[in-house]
Design an enzyme around this catalytic site. Structure first.
Site, short mmCIF file in Angstrom:
data_model
loop_
_atom_site.label_atom_id
_atom_site.label_comp_id
_atom_site.label_asym_id
_atom_site.label_seq_id
_atom_site.Cartn_x
_atom_site.Cartn_y
_atom_site.Cartn_z
N GLY A 65 2.45 2.09 10.75
CA GLY A 65 3.50 3.09 10.65
C GLY A 65 4.23 3.38 11.95
N HIS B 44 -9.72 1.34 4.51
CA HIS B 44 -8.47 1.55 5.27
C HIS B 44 -8.73 2.52 6.42
CE1 HIS B 44 -4.40 2.65 6.34
NE2 HIS B 44 -4.00 1.58 5.70
N SER C 238 3.01 -2.29 10.23
CA SER C 238 4.45 -2.45 10.52
C SER C 238 4.99 -3.83 10.17
CB SER C 238 4.76 -2.11 11.99
OG SER C 238 4.50 -0.74 12.24
N GLY D 21 4.97 1.08 4.62
CA GLY D 21 6.35 1.61 4.50
C GLY D 21 7.32 0.63 3.86
N GLU E 144 -5.80 -4.76 10.40
CA GLU E 144 -4.75 -3.78 10.64
C GLU E 144 -5.02 -3.02 11.94
OE1 GLU E 144 -2.60 -2.51 6.78
OE2 GLU E 144 -4.37 -1.28 7.00
N ASN F 95 0.86 -1.19 0.00
CA ASN F 95 0.00 0.00 0.00
C ASN F 95 0.89 1.23 0.00
OD1 ASN F 95 -1.85 2.02 0.48
ND2 ASN F 95 -2.38 1.34 2.56
N TRP F 96 0.98 1.88 -1.16
CA TRP F 96 1.89 3.02 -1.29
C TRP F 96 1.32 4.31 -0.71
CZ3 TRP F 96 5.93 3.66 -5.71
CH2 TRP F 96 6.77 2.54 -5.72
N LYS F 97 0.04 4.31 -0.34
CA LYS F 97 -0.60 5.51 0.23
C LYS F 97 -0.32 6.72 -0.68
CE LYS F 97 -0.26 3.27 4.67
NZ LYS F 97 -0.22 3.37 6.11
N GLU G 12 -7.10 4.86 7.58
CA GLU G 12 -6.80 6.27 7.30
C GLU G 12 -7.97 6.94 6.57
OE1 GLU G 12 -2.97 5.64 5.42
OE2 GLU G 12 -2.18 5.02 7.37
P1 PGA Z 1 2.65 0.19 7.52
O1 PGA Z 1 1.22 0.46 6.86
O2 PGA Z 1 3.14 -1.13 6.96
O3 PGA Z 1 3.51 1.34 7.09
O4 PGA Z 1 2.46 0.11 8.99
C1 PGA Z 1 0.31 -0.57 6.64
C2 PGA Z 1 -0.99 -0.02 6.09
O5 PGA Z 1 -1.46 1.03 6.56
O6 PGA Z 1 -1.61 -0.62 5.19
#
Ligand code: PGA
Length: 247
Positions: A169, A93, A209, A231, A163, A10-12, A95
């Protein structure tokens, strides 16, 4: 059982044309691992160009609108994303649930719209730190899953990503026991809605993470069928070991 592992990057809100070579490098790694399904979920602006050099990976989008078209300035429909070259889309997600105020009903509607457009879907659920600390994580996340689950949910087009919000993150992850217990609870919740056979076939990914150091241990948990990786998916050097850990 016999679920094929799915490793999704997931490149966000990261990625410009200058990163296309990195995407191609990930596609080459994916081509060497046909036993693993590898996807890169990109900003919409990169989907068309990335689809040209995706190699053994598929390209996905990070959100879609629940409607096919209409007066929704700035939004993209699932049909548009599919036409651009996306094969999958992430919905729900944390976010987006937080930043855009998306409800469980919105998430279910988006998943259904994606399905109608021929896209496969990764549907995300997860608890806040308060909920985890209060000891309610499994009940809350299972309830969120059932409330977000689209009609006709089936393993051939839908995967779930667990998640924990506090793990995204942050470099923190739950204990392996906690992950195992949550994934088993989610599978049981799925079975109660869609039946044991469909639930057994549906992939449940872990996200938050995940990286080359912890991916093998996480993905060795019987009910963990892959990862949603932020990430550590942004370069082939970091994502390669996560893909390798999946088989
Ligand atoms: P992260 O993000 O691996 O940077 O913790 C995962 C995600 O939000 O899909």
């Amino acid at each position: 059982m016999g679920r094929r592992k799915l490793v999704a990057g997931n490149w966000k809100m990261n990625g410009m044309k200058s990163h296309l070579a990195e995407i191609e490098a990930i596609g080459r790694i994916a081509a060497e691992r046909p036993g693993v399904e590898v996807g890169i979920f990109l900003p919409a602006t990169l989907i068309m160009a990335a689809a040209e050099g995706k190699g053994g990976a598929f390209i996905g989008a990070q959100d879609c609108h629940m409607n096919v078209n209409g007066a929704h300035t700035g939004c993209l429909s699932a049909d548009m994303l599919a036409e651009a070259g996306a094969e999958y889309v992430i919905v729900g997600h944390s976010e987006r649930r937080e930043d855009q105020g998306e409800s469980n009903a919105d998430v279910a509607a988006k998943a259904l719209a994606a399905r109608t457009a021929g896209l496969k879907v990764i549907l995300c659920v997860g608890e806040s730190l308060d909920v985890r600390d209060a000891g309610n994580a499994e009940a809350v996340v299972c309830e969120q899953l059932l409330a977000s689950l689209p009609e006709g949910a089936a393993a051939d087009w839908l995967a779930i990503a667990y998640e924990p919000i506090w793990a995204i993150g942050t470099g923190r992850i739950p204990t392996m026991d906690a992950v195992a217990s949550m994934h088993a609870a989610l599978r049981a919740a799925l079975a109660s809605r869609i039946g044991a056979q469909e639930s057994d076939a549906m992939r449940i990914l872990y996200g938050g993470s995940m990286n080359g150091d912890n991916a093998a241990e996480l993905m060795a948990i019987p009910d963990v069928d892959g990862g949603l990786v932020g990430g550590a998916s942004l370069t082939a050097a970091k994502f390669g070991p996560v893909i390798a850990a999946a088989g």
